[in-house]
Design a protein around this motif. Structure first.
Motif, PDB file in Angstrom:
ATOM      1  N   GLN A  29      38.415  43.044  44.439  1.00 51.86           N
ATOM      2  CA  GLN A  29      38.039  41.677  44.090  1.00 51.86           C
ATOM      3  C   GLN A  29      36.954  41.206  45.033  1.00 51.86           C
ATOM      4  N   LEU A  35      35.242  40.738  38.411  1.00 54.37           N
ATOM      5  CA  LEU A  35      36.052  39.961  37.489  1.00 54.37           C
ATOM      6  C   LEU A  35      35.819  40.339  36.032  1.00 54.37           C
ATOM      7  N   ARG A  62      44.102  44.128  42.098  1.00 56.28           N
ATOM      8  CA  ARG A  62      43.795  42.758  42.496  1.00 56.28           C
ATOM      9  C   ARG A  62      45.037  42.155  43.140  1.00 56.28           C
TER      10      ARG A  62
END
Length: 307
Positions: free
Chosen positions: A168, A174, A256
């Protein structure tokens, strides 16, 4: 509106209480002693185990344990993690923004792709474009999240090297998780928007608007699309809650450090306080989102009045 909001809020209280009862009792039936898990390799004598069970309140009657759990939860105290002895609420505060970021990005993907595909399919009803669009939507509904995530990583990370595979940070990290998490929901939304649009387009007031010579663009935007949005908004509210809970798989695959990964680790480590806190968080998010969706109906349809 205020009366409706008050009534909805009062109805949501028993729902949350019922969820707390289910979560508390369900974890009581899971094999394993929280005190033994907390001690780990330091478990040496029965006296030490009894002392820890007393400190954790596990030697009290079941109903007293539940009332204590409920009282502490109302004050934001979910205890300490059995895995790392850190405050549960502090761990959730660190992980929650990461999951919310992923859920919001996925929801934007759902709205843009799903609504657009639904409108295109409805406006080109019974044409090759309608068939292709719905075939793609059917494929998106049928595709498991974990398999889609691996395909995206293989294509866009390993082969093309456009986006990072795990981790991340910037927006590049993303893109793939948002697509993997949101594609299924976007496909569902496309099918719903299509059917809703087709139903509204057959209404008498739409035919009347066309008969009066109103431009087709105005008919679609003012009379068709807006009235067709109510089922779509209802589904969007449910889908956002599903995105928060569905992040468990996505965050695990893409490594994540959000609520999903925290939840998986808590289950593997039998971290009961963490499991309880995350489950209650997801349940509360469903109730809050559904309340907001109900209130949004009045903005979409002037015929709806809550007072």
């Amino acid at each position: 509106m205020l009366r409706y909001l008050r009534e909805r809020f009062l109805i949501s209280i028993p729902t949350i209480l019922w969820v707390t009862v289910i979560v508390f009792l369900m974890l009581q039936l899971v094999p394993g002693d929280p005190a033994e898990i907390f001690l780990g390799e330091h478990y040496s004598t029965p006296e030490l185990l009894a002392q820890v069970r007393h400190d954790m309140g596990l030697d009290r009657p079941l109903h007293i344990q539940y009332l204590s759990f409920l009282w502490n939860a109302l004050h934001g105290d979910f205890g300490r993690s059995l895995h790392n002895n850190r405050p549960v609420l502090g761990e959730i505060r660190l992980a929650l923004p990461i999951t919310v970021e992923l859920a919001v990005a996925s929801m934007m993907f759902v709205i843009v792709l799903g609504v657009t595909m639904g409108i295109i399919s409805a406006l080109s009803h019974n044409t090759w474009l309608d068939t292709v669009t719905m075939a793609l939507a059917l494929g998106g509904v049928s595709m498991p999240i974990f398999w889609l995530a691996l395909l995206l990583m293989l294509l866009f990370s390993v082969r093309l090297r456009w986006f990072p595979a795990i981790g991340q940070g910037s927006l590049k990290y993303l893109v793939l998780p948002a697509i993997a998490l949101g594609l299924r929901q976007a496909s569902v939304q496309a099918r719903l928007v299509r059917s809703s649009m087709l139903e509204v387009m057959g209404e008498d007031y739409v035919r009347t608007a066309r008969a009066k010579g109103l431009a087709e663009k105005a008919v679609i935007l003012k009379h068709t699309f807006r009235n067709a949005l109510i089922p779509a908004v209802t589904m969007l509210g449910l889908q956002f809650g599903q995105l928060l809970s569905g992040a468990v798989i996505t965050e695990t695959v893409f490594s994540r450090l959000g609520i999903g990964k925290l939840y998986v680790e808590a289950i593997l480590n039998k971290d009961f306080p963490m499991i309880q806190a995350v489950t209650l968080l997801i349940a509360f998010s469903y109730v809050a989102i559904n309340l907001l969706v109900d209130l949004s109906y009045a903005l979409l349809d002037p015929r709806i009045r809550y007072d």
